[in-house]
Design an enzyme around this catalytic site. Structure first.
Site, PDB file in Angstrom:
ATOM      1  N   ALA A  65       0.860  -1.186   0.000  1.00 44.26           N
ATOM      2  CA  ALA A  65       0.000   0.000   0.000  1.00 44.26           C
ATOM      3  C   ALA A  65       0.891   1.229   0.000  1.00 44.26           C
ATOM      4  O   ALA A  65       2.046   1.185   0.440  1.00 44.26           O
ATOM      5  CB  ALA A  65      -0.884  -0.025   1.237  1.00 44.26           C
ATOM      6  N   GLY A 108       0.597  -5.194   0.907  1.00 49.26           N
ATOM      7  CA  GLY A 108      -0.577  -5.350   0.038  1.00 49.26           C
ATOM      8  C   GLY A 108      -0.209  -6.008  -1.282  1.00 49.26           C
ATOM      9  O   GLY A 108      -1.040  -6.694  -1.888  1.00 49.26           O
TER      10      GLY A 108
HETATM   11  N1  CAA Z   1       4.596   3.208  -0.601  1.00 48.04           N
HETATM   12  C1  CAA Z   1       5.049   4.365  -1.133  1.00 48.04           C
HETATM   13  N2  CAA Z   1       6.232   4.502  -1.731  1.00 48.04           N
HETATM   14  C2  CAA Z   1       7.018   3.426  -1.783  1.00 48.04           C
HETATM   15  C3  CAA Z   1       6.642   2.189  -1.255  1.00 48.04           C
HETATM   16  C4  CAA Z   1       5.362   2.101  -0.631  1.00 48.04           C
HETATM   17  N3  CAA Z   1       4.883   0.936  -0.134  1.00 48.04           N
HETATM   18  N4  CAA Z   1       7.641   1.295  -1.445  1.00 48.04           N
HETATM   19  C5  CAA Z   1       8.617   1.970  -2.087  1.00 48.04           C
HETATM   20  N5  CAA Z   1       8.248   3.254  -2.294  1.00 48.04           N
HETATM   21  C6  CAA Z   1       9.023   4.304  -2.949  1.00 48.04           C
HETATM   22  C7  CAA Z   1      10.184   4.806  -2.081  1.00 48.04           C
HETATM   23  O1  CAA Z   1       9.742   5.768  -1.152  1.00 48.04           O
HETATM   24  C8  CAA Z   1      11.107   5.355  -3.128  1.00 48.04           C
HETATM   25  O2  CAA Z   1      10.640   6.629  -3.508  1.00 48.04           O
HETATM   26  P1  CAA Z   1      11.713   7.845  -3.759  1.00 48.04           P
HETATM   27  O3  CAA Z   1      12.529   7.383  -4.931  1.00 48.04           O
HETATM   28  O4  CAA Z   1      10.842   9.006  -4.055  1.00 48.04           O
HETATM   29  O5  CAA Z   1      12.500   7.944  -2.510  1.00 48.04           O
HETATM   30  C9  CAA Z   1      10.914   4.439  -4.328  1.00 48.04           C
HETATM   31  O6  CAA Z   1       9.662   3.783  -4.099  1.00 48.04           O
HETATM   32  C10 CAA Z   1      11.990   3.371  -4.412  1.00 48.04           C
HETATM   33  O7  CAA Z   1      12.060   2.697  -3.175  1.00 48.04           O
HETATM   34  P2  CAA Z   1      13.418   2.484  -2.352  1.00 48.04           P
HETATM   35  O8  CAA Z   1      14.388   3.601  -2.638  1.00 48.04           O
HETATM   36  O9  CAA Z   1      13.059   2.251  -0.924  1.00 48.04           O
HETATM   37  O10 CAA Z   1      13.943   1.156  -3.055  1.00 48.04           O
HETATM   38  P3  CAA Z   1      14.874   0.028  -2.439  1.00 48.04           P
HETATM   39  O11 CAA Z   1      15.214  -0.862  -3.578  1.00 48.04           O
HETATM   40  O12 CAA Z   1      15.986   0.623  -1.646  1.00 48.04           O
HETATM   41  O13 CAA Z   1      13.954  -0.773  -1.378  1.00 48.04           O
HETATM   42  C11 CAA Z   1      11.929  -1.867  -0.679  1.00 48.04           C
HETATM   43  C12 CAA Z   1      12.853  -1.498  -1.867  1.00 48.04           C
HETATM   44  C13 CAA Z   1      12.641  -2.853   0.236  1.00 48.04           C
HETATM   45  C14 CAA Z   1      10.708  -2.548  -1.293  1.00 48.04           C
HETATM   46  C15 CAA Z   1      11.538  -0.603   0.099  1.00 48.04           C
HETATM   47  O14 CAA Z   1      11.074   0.377  -0.813  1.00 48.04           O
HETATM   48  C16 CAA Z   1      10.444  -0.828   1.111  1.00 48.04           C
HETATM   49  O15 CAA Z   1      10.706  -1.347   2.175  1.00 48.04           O
HETATM   50  N6  CAA Z   1       9.196  -0.383   0.782  1.00 48.04           N
HETATM   51  C17 CAA Z   1       8.075  -0.465   1.683  1.00 48.04           C
HETATM   52  C18 CAA Z   1       7.521  -1.890   1.784  1.00 48.04           C
HETATM   53  C19 CAA Z   1       6.385  -1.953   2.798  1.00 48.04           C
HETATM   54  O16 CAA Z   1       6.548  -1.648   3.956  1.00 48.04           O
HETATM   55  N7  CAA Z   1       5.184  -2.393   2.338  1.00 48.04           N
HETATM   56  C20 CAA Z   1       4.010  -2.515   3.164  1.00 48.04           C
HETATM   57  C21 CAA Z   1       3.130  -1.299   3.021  1.00 48.04           C
HETATM   58  S1  CAA Z   1       1.763  -1.341   4.113  1.00 48.04           S
HETATM   59  C22 CAA Z   1       0.625  -2.330   3.387  1.00 48.04           C
HETATM   60  O17 CAA Z   1       0.816  -2.842   2.302  1.00 48.04           O
HETATM   61  C23 CAA Z   1      -0.649  -2.506   4.173  1.00 48.04           C
HETATM   62  C24 CAA Z   1      -1.611  -3.531   3.635  1.00 48.04           C
HETATM   63  O18 CAA Z   1      -1.525  -4.698   3.922  1.00 48.04           O
HETATM   64  C25 CAA Z   1      -2.754  -3.162   2.815  1.00 48.04           C
END
Ligand code: CAA
Length: 257
Positions: A65, A108
């Site tokens: 998400a 998600g």
């Molecule tokens: N929401 C919004 N933006 C996100 C995102 C997310 N879930 N995941 C990644 N992005 C964005 C980052 O903020 C980044 O944006 P900028 O370039 O503007 O800084 C861009 O995507 C690239 O991401 P990273 O620089 O972090 O890339 P990475 O390769 O270093 O790491 C990753 C990749 C491990 C997937 C890391 O991005 C991460 O941990 N993301 C979040 C994952 C997460 O926590 N997901 C759960 C969300 S909650 C949910 O889903 C609830 C539900 O059940 C419904």
């Protein structure tokens, strides 16, 4: 409908839907969810489409998400817009739906993959529920679908550690059908979709419904429901065609009637 956050390609009898917000790793914003569920409703109603592949493309499936969208929301906001409830058209999609997963399927994103009927994973795929790192829990079915498919202990591991599992481990746990080289993920999923799309569509629909029932109903109810669907299919032209084609040693031609 013109889409901004997804791509829809129909090559009857299959369609491929691609999540398309690469800059944020296909984060599932409300607009993306709206477009995806609207597209699926249209594909469900389109008789020329018999199976669908859902993918995030070559690098990432979906990183969950949209955290930017959620960070400052109140509980009341979340309840009233019920974003996770909006996934119902995906979970209730009546045709076979195959996820083609490369890279991260997190939060998600992982839950969306688990709502599909089969999962093809590239060797680089990672499946996880990192919500705990954000102070929340999965909200789109993860706590329920993981234990029902991979078992309690794997479910606890992904929920409590937040650490993603490799494609190979997910395959060993039974939540991935095939692990393939990353460049083959989408072609293999599309090949499976075409294989399924050749089958009589009403039988495919009833088979899907019957298997999903096993996750919801007690055994006696599931068996009764299976039996009714089995008998019902004898009312279809495709059953007559399928059985006569077998007896006449030819390939059946199925119309979904
Ligand atoms: N929401 C919004 N933006 C996100 C995102 C997310 N879930 N995941 C990644 N992005 C964005 C980052 O903020 C980044 O944006 P900028 O370039 O503007 O800084 C861009 O995507 C690239 O991401 P990273 O620089 O972090 O890339 P990475 O390769 O270093 O790491 C990753 C990749 C491990 C997937 C890391 O991005 C991460 O941990 N993301 C979040 C994952 C997460 O926590 N997901 C759960 C969300 S909650 C949910 O889903 C609830 C539900 O059940 C419904």
């Amino acid at each position: 409908m013109a889409y901004e956050h997804i791509l829809v390609e129909i090559e009857a009898p299959i369609a491929t839907v691609t999540l398309n917000r690469p800059k944020v790793l296909n984060a599932l914003s409300p607009d993306l969810i709206h477009e995806l569920t609207s597209a699926l409703a249209d594909l469900d109603a389109d008789d020329s489409v018999r199976a669908v592949v859902l993918t995030g493309g070559a690098k990432v499936f979906a990183a969950g998400a949209d955290i930017g969208d959620m960070a400052d929301r109140s509980a009341v906001d979340q309840l009233s817009r019920d974003q996770t409830g909006r996934w119902a058209p995906l979970a209730g999609f009546s045709k076979p739906l195959i996820a083609a997963v490369n890279g991260y399927a997190l939060g998600g994103g992982c839950e969306v993959a688990l709502m599909c009927d089969m999962i093809v994973a590239g060797e680089t795929a990672r499946f996880g529920q990192p919500e705990i790192n954000l102070g929340i829990i999965p909200g789109a079915g993860g706590t329920q679908r993981w234990p029902r498919t991979a078992g309690k202990y794997a479910a606890m591991e992904v929920m409590l550690t937040g650490a993603p599992l490799t494609a190979q481990r997910a395959h060993e746990l039974g939540i991935v059908n095939k692990v393939v080289p990353a460049e083959m993920t989408i072609p293999v999923a599309e090949r499976m979709a075409r294989q399924v799309a050749e089958k009589p569509p009403l039988a495919a629909r009833m088979a899907k419904e019957a298997v999903l029932k096993a996750f919801e109903a007690p055994l006696a109810e599931g068996l009764a429901s299976e039996r009714k669907s089995f008998y019902f299919l004898f009312a279809t032209e495709d059953q007559k065609e399928g059985m006569h084609a077998f007896l006449e040693k030819r390939k059946g031609v199925f119309k979904g009637r």
